[in-house]
Design a protein around this motif. Structure first.
Motif, PDB file in Angstrom:
ATOM      1  N   ASP A   1      -5.894  10.545   1.798  1.00  0.00           N
ATOM      2  CA  ASP A   1      -6.067   9.365   2.652  1.00  0.00           C
ATOM      3  C   ASP A   1      -7.302   8.544   2.258  1.00  0.00           C
ATOM      4  OD1 ASP A   1      -3.746   9.985   3.908  1.00  0.00           O
ATOM      5  OD2 ASP A   1      -4.677  10.745   5.754  1.00  0.00           O
TER       6      ASP A   1
ATOM      7  N   ASP B   1      -7.377   0.948  -0.613  1.00  0.00           N
ATOM      8  CA  ASP B   1      -6.321  -0.080  -0.663  1.00  0.00           C
ATOM      9  C   ASP B   1      -6.162  -0.749   0.703  1.00  0.00           C
ATOM     10  OD1 ASP B   1      -5.907   0.781  -3.181  1.00  0.00           O
ATOM     11  OD2 ASP B   1      -3.954   1.729  -2.814  1.00  0.00           O
ATOM     12  N   PHE B   2      -6.290   0.069   1.741  1.00  0.00           N
ATOM     13  CA  PHE B   2      -6.128  -0.438   3.106  1.00  0.00           C
ATOM     14  C   PHE B   2      -7.184  -1.510   3.394  1.00  0.00           C
ATOM     15  CE2 PHE B   2      -6.018  -0.514   7.689  1.00  0.00           C
ATOM     16  CZ  PHE B   2      -4.727  -0.147   8.021  1.00  0.00           C
TER      17      PHE B   2
ATOM     18  N   ALA C   1     -11.280   3.107   6.303  1.00  0.00           N
ATOM     19  CA  ALA C   1     -11.373   1.814   5.615  1.00  0.00           C
ATOM     20  C   ALA C   1     -12.467   0.943   6.233  1.00  0.00           C
ATOM     21  CB  ALA C   1     -10.026   1.091   5.691  1.00  0.00           C
TER      22      ALA C   1
ATOM     23  N   ILE D   1       3.852  -1.011   3.792  1.00  0.00           N
ATOM     24  CA  ILE D   1       3.504   0.391   3.553  1.00  0.00           C
ATOM     25  C   ILE D   1       4.719   1.097   2.966  1.00  0.00           C
ATOM     26  CG2 ILE D   1       2.750   2.565   4.616  1.00  0.00           C
ATOM     27  CD1 ILE D   1       0.518   0.559   4.807  1.00  0.00           C
TER      28      ILE D   1
ATOM     29  N   ALA E   1      -7.286   3.714   8.601  1.00  0.00           N
ATOM     30  CA  ALA E   1      -7.921   2.442   8.998  1.00  0.00           C
ATOM     31  C   ALA E   1      -9.383   2.657   9.384  1.00  0.00           C
ATOM     32  CB  ALA E   1      -7.154   1.828  10.173  1.00  0.00           C
TER      33      ALA E   1
ATOM     34  N   SER F   1      -6.071   5.986  -0.156  1.00  0.00           N
ATOM     35  CA  SER F   1      -5.325   4.930   0.530  1.00  0.00           C
ATOM     36  C   SER F   1      -6.273   4.014   1.303  1.00  0.00           C
ATOM     37  CB  SER F   1      -4.325   5.529   1.518  1.00  0.00           C
ATOM     38  OG  SER F   1      -3.535   6.498   0.898  1.00  0.00           O
ATOM     39  N   ALA F   2      -7.395   4.588   1.798  1.00  0.00           N
ATOM     40  CA  ALA F   2      -8.326   3.792   2.609  1.00  0.00           C
ATOM     41  C   ALA F   2      -8.886   2.611   1.817  1.00  0.00           C
ATOM     42  CB  ALA F   2      -9.452   4.671   3.150  1.00  0.00           C
TER      43      ALA F   2
ATOM     44  N   LEU G   1      -2.140   6.499   9.855  1.00  0.00           N
ATOM     45  CA  LEU G   1      -2.639   5.172   9.476  1.00  0.00           C
ATOM     46  C   LEU G   1      -3.917   4.806  10.231  1.00  0.00           C
ATOM     47  CD1 LEU G   1       0.745   3.233   9.167  1.00  0.00           C
ATOM     48  CD2 LEU G   1      -0.888   3.658   7.314  1.00  0.00           C
TER      49      LEU G   1
ATOM     50  N   ILE H   1       0.870  -1.189   0.000  1.00  0.00           N
ATOM     51  CA  ILE H   1       0.000   0.000   0.000  1.00  0.00           C
ATOM     52  C   ILE H   1       0.895   1.223   0.000  1.00  0.00           C
ATOM     53  CG2 ILE H   1      -1.819   1.272   1.246  1.00  0.00           C
ATOM     54  CD1 ILE H   1      -1.565  -2.079   2.441  1.00  0.00           C
TER      55      ILE H   1
ATOM     56  N   TYR I   1      -6.234  -5.183   4.442  1.00  0.00           N
ATOM     57  CA  TYR I   1      -6.434  -5.545   5.850  1.00  0.00           C
ATOM     58  C   TYR I   1      -7.767  -6.244   6.104  1.00  0.00           C
ATOM     59  CZ  TYR I   1      -2.072  -3.245   6.507  1.00  0.00           C
ATOM     60  OH  TYR I   1      -0.738  -2.935   6.417  1.00  0.00           O
TER      61      TYR I   1
END
Ligand SMILES: O=C(O)CCC(=O)C(=O)O
Ligand SMILES: [Fe+2]
Length: 317
Positions: A17, A23-24, A153, A36, A150, A20-21, A146, A10, A28
């Motif tokens: 963000d 992909d997170f 996400a 990361i 998260a 990225s969320a 992060l 990621i 996860y």
């Protein structure tokens, strides 16, 4: 449950963000582990941290034992002094084959009513404290970023939980794994199979290898060193806060490389008094609430000699 064969990557960088969320969640929600990249931590700082770790572990044992881990979980944790007896993942009877230095939040004076509050126990090593404090500060900032990713996400709609990280519980651990004999028993581990207690673990490791994560079908997948990347995984508290959407994946370390191994996990967790429960937006709660500090006490007392209720606190005030 989705099977996996490798650890996803990621990239953070300057991306929003929210991007990225997505992909997170992909990483996860299945593996619970990821590399990361684009995290912004200065490689020279990480190199200085490993140098500090090597210098620390090369000290004579008696100098390290002079700052042996205390009840606030700060100081030197010698080899053969922790056993993951609470593990439901393996029958663990032998202590972990690793030693470590543990730094936590610096509370100059211990706050009596706050579990694990206290000052750090520093070795007499030039520049050691400065490097660890700078690394810890950088990782706190990254840990916070992060955590925000998260929560997005996991679909959390009310971010008031972020105030639990205003005074976070942080642990920076400088681990040293001596080489295990190639013929060592199968149930002898550098770190026995376990999940992490808290929210997020941000791990820097050297290139020796030995970390493995368990797939839902019970296979063990290697997590080799990836230059410049941090290995980040979700722990039990974030699993609960996300109502199970983010996975806390079992992992272990076996160092049969023939070389010593160094790794530096940083654990980024909420304040010990935080009530951990499935957060708004994550669906009908599948977990009852618990207080993070109560959970930690049970885990630490079961695993660490220094926390056993009967153990004398030789080095505590
Ligand atoms: O040393 C490693 O690679 C992992 C350590 C670990 O899992 C832990 O300290 O919780
Ligand atoms: Fe771990």
């Amino acid at each position: 449950m989705t099977e996996f064969t490798e650890i996803p990557v990621i990239h953070l960088g300057d991306r929003p963000d929210t991007e990225s969320a997505a992909d997170f969640l992909a990483a996860y929600g299945t593996t619970g582990f990821g590399y990361i990249t684009g995290h912004g931590i200065d490689p020279a700082l990480t190199e200085a941290l490993f140098e500090a770790a090597r210098r620390f572990h090369a000290l004579p044992l008696e100098q390290k034992m002079a700052i042996a881990v205390d009840r606030s979980h700060r100081g030197y944790i010698p080899i053969n002094s922790s056993t993951d007896v609470n593990s439901t993942l393996a029958t663990v009877t032998k202590p972990n084959q690793s030693a470590s230095f543990m730094m936590m939040r610096e509370d100059p004076v211990a706050i009596p009513e706050e579990y694990l509050s206290g000052p750090n126990r520093w070795p007499d090593l030039d520049g050691f404290r400065d490097v660890l404090e700078r690394y810890s500060a950088a990782m706190c900032a990254l840990g916070h970023r992060l955590t925000t990713i998260a929560l997005a996400a996991a679909g959390v709609t009310d971010l008031s939980i972020l105030s639990a990280f205003d005074r976070p519980t942080v642990w920076l651990r400088l681990l040293h794994y001596p080489p295990q004999p190639p013929a060592s028993p199968d149930d002898l581990y550098g770190s026995a199979p376990h999940t992490d207690f808290g929210c997020l673990t941000l791990l820097a490791q050297d290139s020796v290898g030995g970390l493995q994560v368990r797939t839902p079908a019970g296979q063990w997948v290697d997590v080799p060193h990836r230059p410049g990347a941090l290995v980040v995984n979700v722990g039990d508290m974030l699993h609960r806060m996300s109502n199970g959407r983010l996975k806390s994946t079992p992992h272990r370390v076996i160092n049969r490389s023939g070389h010593e191994r160094f790794s530096c996990p940083f654990f980024y967790d909420p304040h010990v008094n935080t009530v951990i429960e499935p957060l708004p937006g994550t669906g009908a709660p599948k977990f009852p609430p618990l207080v993070f500090g109560d959970f930690l006490r049970t885990e630490l007392e079961a695993a660490y000699d220094a926390h056993k209720p009967t153990c004398a606190t030789a080095n505590s005030p």
